[in-house]
Scaffold this motif. Structure first.
Motif, PDB file in Angstrom:
ATOM      1  N   LEU A  89       8.878  16.701 -27.897  1.00  0.00           N
ATOM      2  CA  LEU A  89       9.869  17.473 -28.629  1.00  0.00           C
ATOM      3  C   LEU A  89       9.231  18.683 -29.070  1.00  0.00           C
ATOM      4  O   LEU A  89       9.895  19.741 -29.316  1.00  0.00           O
ATOM      5  CB  LEU A  89      10.057  16.504 -30.188  1.00  0.00           C
ATOM      6  CG  LEU A  89      10.897  15.103 -30.125  1.00  0.00           C
ATOM      7  CD1 LEU A  89      10.841  14.575 -31.336  1.00  0.00           C
ATOM      8  CD2 LEU A  89      12.183  15.433 -29.497  1.00  0.00           C
ATOM      9  N   TRP A 145      15.491  19.945 -37.567  1.00  0.00           N
ATOM     10  CA  TRP A 145      13.916  20.385 -37.550  1.00  0.00           C
ATOM     11  C   TRP A 145      13.581  20.766 -39.120  1.00  0.00           C
ATOM     12  O   TRP A 145      14.456  21.592 -39.712  1.00  0.00           O
ATOM     13  CB  TRP A 145      13.602  21.552 -36.792  1.00  0.00           C
ATOM     14  CG  TRP A 145      13.365  20.995 -35.319  1.00  0.00           C
ATOM     15  CD1 TRP A 145      14.332  20.985 -34.314  1.00  0.00           C
ATOM     16  CD2 TRP A 145      12.068  20.737 -34.684  1.00  0.00           C
ATOM     17  NE1 TRP A 145      13.738  20.621 -33.133  1.00  0.00           N
ATOM     18  CE2 TRP A 145      12.344  20.221 -33.571  1.00  0.00           C
ATOM     19  CE3 TRP A 145      10.783  20.184 -35.243  1.00  0.00           C
ATOM     20  CZ2 TRP A 145      11.441  19.737 -32.807  1.00  0.00           C
ATOM     21  CZ3 TRP A 145       9.874  19.636 -34.657  1.00  0.00           C
ATOM     22  CH2 TRP A 145      10.143  19.555 -33.045  1.00  0.00           C
ATOM     23  N   PHE A 194      15.357  12.762 -35.561  1.00  0.00           N
ATOM     24  CA  PHE A 194      16.573  12.320 -34.307  1.00  0.00           C
ATOM     25  C   PHE A 194      17.298  11.238 -34.668  1.00  0.00           C
ATOM     26  O   PHE A 194      16.896  10.528 -35.668  1.00  0.00           O
ATOM     27  CB  PHE A 194      15.618  12.470 -33.072  1.00  0.00           C
ATOM     28  CG  PHE A 194      14.692  11.138 -32.915  1.00  0.00           C
ATOM     29  CD1 PHE A 194      15.310   9.860 -32.502  1.00  0.00           C
ATOM     30  CD2 PHE A 194      13.570  11.121 -33.090  1.00  0.00           C
ATOM     31  CE1 PHE A 194      14.653   8.609 -32.041  1.00  0.00           C
ATOM     32  CE2 PHE A 194      12.701  10.161 -33.057  1.00  0.00           C
ATOM     33  CZ  PHE A 194      13.461   8.805 -32.442  1.00  0.00           C
ATOM     34  N   VAL A 245      18.216  15.534 -31.163  1.00  0.00           N
ATOM     35  CA  VAL A 245      17.588  15.897 -32.133  1.00  0.00           C
ATOM     36  C   VAL A 245      18.690  16.317 -33.408  1.00  0.00           C
ATOM     37  O   VAL A 245      19.587  16.854 -32.935  1.00  0.00           O
ATOM     38  CB  VAL A 245      16.881  17.314 -31.743  1.00  0.00           C
ATOM     39  CG1 VAL A 245      16.145  17.933 -33.036  1.00  0.00           C
ATOM     40  CG2 VAL A 245      15.844  16.868 -30.792  1.00  0.00           C
ATOM     41  N   ASP A 283       6.013  13.816 -29.583  1.00  0.00           N
ATOM     42  CA  ASP A 283       7.058  12.770 -28.777  1.00  0.00           C
ATOM     43  C   ASP A 283       7.617  11.785 -29.672  1.00  0.00           C
ATOM     44  O   ASP A 283       7.224  11.541 -30.743  1.00  0.00           O
ATOM     45  CB  ASP A 283       6.379  12.212 -27.513  1.00  0.00           C
ATOM     46  CG  ASP A 283       5.299  11.194 -27.744  1.00  0.00           C
ATOM     47  OD1 ASP A 283       5.405  10.366 -28.344  1.00  0.00           O
ATOM     48  OD2 ASP A 283       4.272  11.465 -26.967  1.00  0.00           O
ATOM     49  N   THR A 284       8.621  10.734 -29.073  1.00  0.00           N
ATOM     50  CA  THR A 284       9.236  10.010 -29.696  1.00  0.00           C
ATOM     51  C   THR A 284       8.789   8.386 -29.494  1.00  0.00           C
ATOM     52  O   THR A 284       9.294   7.493 -29.698  1.00  0.00           O
ATOM     53  CB  THR A 284      10.801  10.070 -29.190  1.00  0.00           C
ATOM     54  OG1 THR A 284      10.882   9.844 -27.911  1.00  0.00           O
ATOM     55  CG2 THR A 284      11.382  11.275 -29.601  1.00  0.00           C
TER      56      THR A 284
END
Length: 87
Positions: A81, A30, A47, A27, A11-12
């Protein structure tokens, strides 16, 4: 770090820029795909919040089990995420 059964959330929460009042991000990229093996600290994705780009590290060793948010998806601070299945 949150968990779901044996999986660990990416997670962020811990990497959100401190110098912004913005609560939404997107985002950008990847670096790895589902199934890829990772070590704790490996950069998984990037992100952006306002004009700040942030790399998100893997919280644990394992493999990316599920990518929840794809590139260009918008999300709120603390969003999950991806999920990692620990090694």
């Amino acid at each position: 770090m949150s968990t779901d059964d044996d999986r660990v959330a990416v997670d962020t929460g811990d990497v959100w820029p401190e110098d912004t009042d913005e609560d939404e991000g997107v985002v950008v990229n990847w670096f790895l795909s589902e199934g890829a093996g990772v070590e704790a600290g490996d950069d998984l994705c990037e992100f952006q919040v306002e004009k700040v780009s942030v790399d998100v590290p893997a919280p644990t060793d394992g493999a990316i089990d599920e990518i929840v948010l794809e590139e260009d998806d918008e999300f709120e601070r603390g969003a999950v995420l991806a999920w990692i299945a620990p090694a």
